[in-house]
Design a protein around this motif. Structure first.
Motif, PDB file in Angstrom:
ATOM      1  N   VAL A 169       0.854  -1.198   0.000  1.00 55.44           N
ATOM      2  CA  VAL A 169       0.000   0.000   0.000  1.00 55.44           C
ATOM      3  C   VAL A 169       0.889   1.247   0.000  1.00 55.44           C
ATOM      4  O   VAL A 169       0.632   2.212  -0.737  1.00 55.44           O
ATOM      5  CB  VAL A 169      -0.953   0.015   1.230  1.00 55.44           C
ATOM      6  N   GLY A 170       1.958   1.216   0.777  1.00 56.44           N
ATOM      7  CA  GLY A 170       2.879   2.363   0.857  1.00 56.44           C
ATOM      8  C   GLY A 170       3.511   2.675  -0.493  1.00 56.44           C
ATOM      9  O   GLY A 170       3.633   3.839  -0.879  1.00 56.44           O
ATOM     10  N   ARG A 171       3.897   1.608  -1.198  1.00 59.31           N
ATOM     11  CA  ARG A 171       4.515   1.816  -2.523  1.00 59.31           C
ATOM     12  C   ARG A 171       3.491   2.368  -3.516  1.00 59.31           C
ATOM     13  O   ARG A 171       3.798   3.265  -4.305  1.00 59.31           O
ATOM     14  CB  ARG A 171       5.130   0.503  -3.032  1.00 59.31           C
ATOM     15  N   LEU A 172       2.260   1.824  -3.426  1.00 59.86           N
ATOM     16  CA  LEU A 172       1.188   2.302  -4.315  1.00 59.86           C
ATOM     17  C   LEU A 172       0.888   3.778  -4.049  1.00 59.86           C
ATOM     18  O   LEU A 172       0.766   4.590  -4.981  1.00 59.86           O
ATOM     19  CB  LEU A 172      -0.068   1.449  -4.046  1.00 59.86           C
ATOM     20  N   LYS A 173       0.795   4.127  -2.770  1.00 63.72           N
ATOM     21  CA  LYS A 173       0.521   5.525  -2.407  1.00 63.72           C
ATOM     22  C   LYS A 173       1.647   6.446  -2.889  1.00 63.72           C
ATOM     23  O   LYS A 173       1.390   7.514  -3.436  1.00 63.72           O
ATOM     24  CB  LYS A 173       0.386   5.664  -0.887  1.00 63.72           C
ATOM     25  N   ALA A 174       2.896   6.002  -2.672  1.00 59.27           N
ATOM     26  CA  ALA A 174       4.027   6.852  -3.072  1.00 59.27           C
ATOM     27  C   ALA A 174       4.030   7.042  -4.587  1.00 59.27           C
ATOM     28  O   ALA A 174       4.243   8.155  -5.074  1.00 59.27           O
ATOM     29  CB  ALA A 174       5.339   6.213  -2.609  1.00 59.27           C
ATOM     30  N   ALA A 175       3.735   5.962  -5.329  1.00 58.00           N
ATOM     31  CA  ALA A 175       3.744   6.039  -6.797  1.00 58.00           C
ATOM     32  C   ALA A 175       2.676   6.985  -7.313  1.00 58.00           C
ATOM     33  O   ALA A 175       2.835   7.594  -8.371  1.00 58.00           O
ATOM     34  CB  ALA A 175       3.548   4.646  -7.383  1.00 58.00           C
ATOM     35  N   HIS A 176       1.571   7.109  -6.563  1.00 60.32           N
ATOM     36  CA  HIS A 176       0.448   7.951  -7.016  1.00 60.32           C
ATOM     37  C   HIS A 176       0.297   9.221  -6.191  1.00 60.32           C
ATOM     38  O   HIS A 176      -0.741   9.878  -6.217  1.00 60.32           O
ATOM     39  CB  HIS A 176      -0.841   7.120  -7.034  1.00 60.32           C
ATOM     40  N   ARG A 177       1.357   9.536  -5.447  1.00 60.23           N
ATOM     41  CA  ARG A 177       1.412  10.762  -4.634  1.00 60.23           C
ATOM     42  C   ARG A 177       0.212  10.912  -3.686  1.00 60.23           C
ATOM     43  O   ARG A 177      -0.348  11.999  -3.518  1.00 60.23           O
ATOM     44  CB  ARG A 177       1.535  12.003  -5.531  1.00 60.23           C
ATOM     45  N   LEU A 178      -0.175   9.792  -3.078  1.00 58.70           N
ATOM     46  CA  LEU A 178      -1.251   9.829  -2.079  1.00 58.70           C
ATOM     47  C   LEU A 178      -0.611  10.002  -0.701  1.00 58.70           C
ATOM     48  O   LEU A 178       0.517   9.551  -0.466  1.00 58.70           O
ATOM     49  CB  LEU A 178      -2.063   8.529  -2.125  1.00 58.70           C
ATOM     50  N   PRO A 179      -1.316  10.623   0.249  1.00 61.14           N
ATOM     51  CA  PRO A 179      -0.713  10.842   1.576  1.00 61.14           C
ATOM     52  C   PRO A 179      -0.510   9.521   2.331  1.00 61.14           C
ATOM     53  O   PRO A 179      -1.308   8.581   2.172  1.00 61.14           O
ATOM     54  CB  PRO A 179      -1.734  11.744   2.290  1.00 61.14           C
TER      55      PRO A 179
ATOM     56  N   GLU B 131       5.839   7.005   5.128  1.00 61.72           N
ATOM     57  CA  GLU B 131       6.558   8.277   4.979  1.00 61.72           C
ATOM     58  C   GLU B 131       7.968   8.019   4.443  1.00 61.72           C
ATOM     59  O   GLU B 131       8.465   8.745   3.588  1.00 61.72           O
ATOM     60  CB  GLU B 131       6.628   9.002   6.337  1.00 61.72           C
ATOM     61  N   ARG B 132       8.570   6.936   4.926  1.00 64.15           N
ATOM     62  CA  ARG B 132       9.934   6.615   4.480  1.00 64.15           C
ATOM     63  C   ARG B 132       9.946   6.137   3.028  1.00 64.15           C
ATOM     64  O   ARG B 132      10.869   6.456   2.280  1.00 64.15           O
ATOM     65  CB  ARG B 132      10.567   5.570   5.399  1.00 64.15           C
ATOM     66  N   ILE B 133       8.916   5.381   2.656  1.00 61.40           N
ATOM     67  CA  ILE B 133       8.828   4.944   1.249  1.00 61.40           C
ATOM     68  C   ILE B 133       8.677   6.188   0.365  1.00 61.40           C
ATOM     69  O   ILE B 133       9.362   6.328  -0.653  1.00 61.40           O
ATOM     70  CB  ILE B 133       7.649   3.968   1.030  1.00 61.40           C
ATOM     71  N   ALA B 134       7.806   7.114   0.794  1.00 60.76           N
ATOM     72  CA  ALA B 134       7.542   8.317  -0.004  1.00 60.76           C
ATOM     73  C   ALA B 134       8.778   9.194  -0.137  1.00 60.76           C
ATOM     74  O   ALA B 134       9.025   9.774  -1.196  1.00 60.76           O
ATOM     75  CB  ALA B 134       6.391   9.111   0.609  1.00 60.76           C
ATOM     76  N   ASP B 135       9.583   9.278   0.947  1.00 59.89           N
ATOM     77  CA  ASP B 135      10.770  10.161   0.836  1.00 59.89           C
ATOM     78  C   ASP B 135      12.032   9.388   0.422  1.00 59.89           C
ATOM     79  O   ASP B 135      13.137   9.928   0.434  1.00 59.89           O
ATOM     80  CB  ASP B 135      10.966  10.997   2.106  1.00 59.89           C
TER      81      ASP B 135
END
Ligand SMILES: C=C(O[C@@H]1C=C(C(=O)O)C=C[C@H]1O)C(=O)O
Length: 120
Positions: free
Chosen positions: A47-57, A101-105
């Protein structure tokens, strides 16, 4: 020396046997909890990777509120303290959000807690 609460050396053998059987079940349950949490974290990492790929919070407070309501009802029905169930879920979700948050950054930790991007 007083009777220790940590050892069972001078305890009635029947009591010791009952305690050992209960502890076997506790060990099995703890193993199941670890395996279930590992599976849950595998899903939340995706889910974290999916959110990061689609710029979701990283966090979704509305989803969390629904989960807490649901889990409190499940806990009540199972005669588990709902306040404990809520605290436990919040503890896990807090860790998941930290991962997201870490996946996103781009600073995803390895499962052993050492820093740096993972390859999976
Ligand atoms: C896993 C998600 O990300 C976060 C973590 C959640 C969880 O661990 O259950 C729930 C909501 C989000 O704050 C999600 O959005 O589904």
């Amino acid at each position: 020396m007083t009777t220790s609460s940590t050892g069972t050396g001078d305890v009635d053998p029947a009591v010791r046997e009952e305690l050992a059987a209960l502890r076997d079940s506790i060990d099995n349950i703890d193993a199941a909890v670890v395996h279930m949490l590992a599976e849950r974290f595998k899903c939340t990492q995706q889910v974290g990777r999916l959110k990061a790929a689609h710029r979701l919070p990283p966090a979704d407070p509305a989803r969390e509120a629904r989960q807490i309501t649901r889990l409190r009802t499940l806990a009540e029905n199972a005669k588990l303290d709902p306040a404990f169930a809520e605290k436990f879920l919040n503890f896990i979700i807090g860790e998941v959000i930290r991962h997201h948050e870490r996946i996103a950054d781009g600073t995803t930790e390895h499962p052993d807690g050492t820093p740096g991007p993972t390859t999976d």
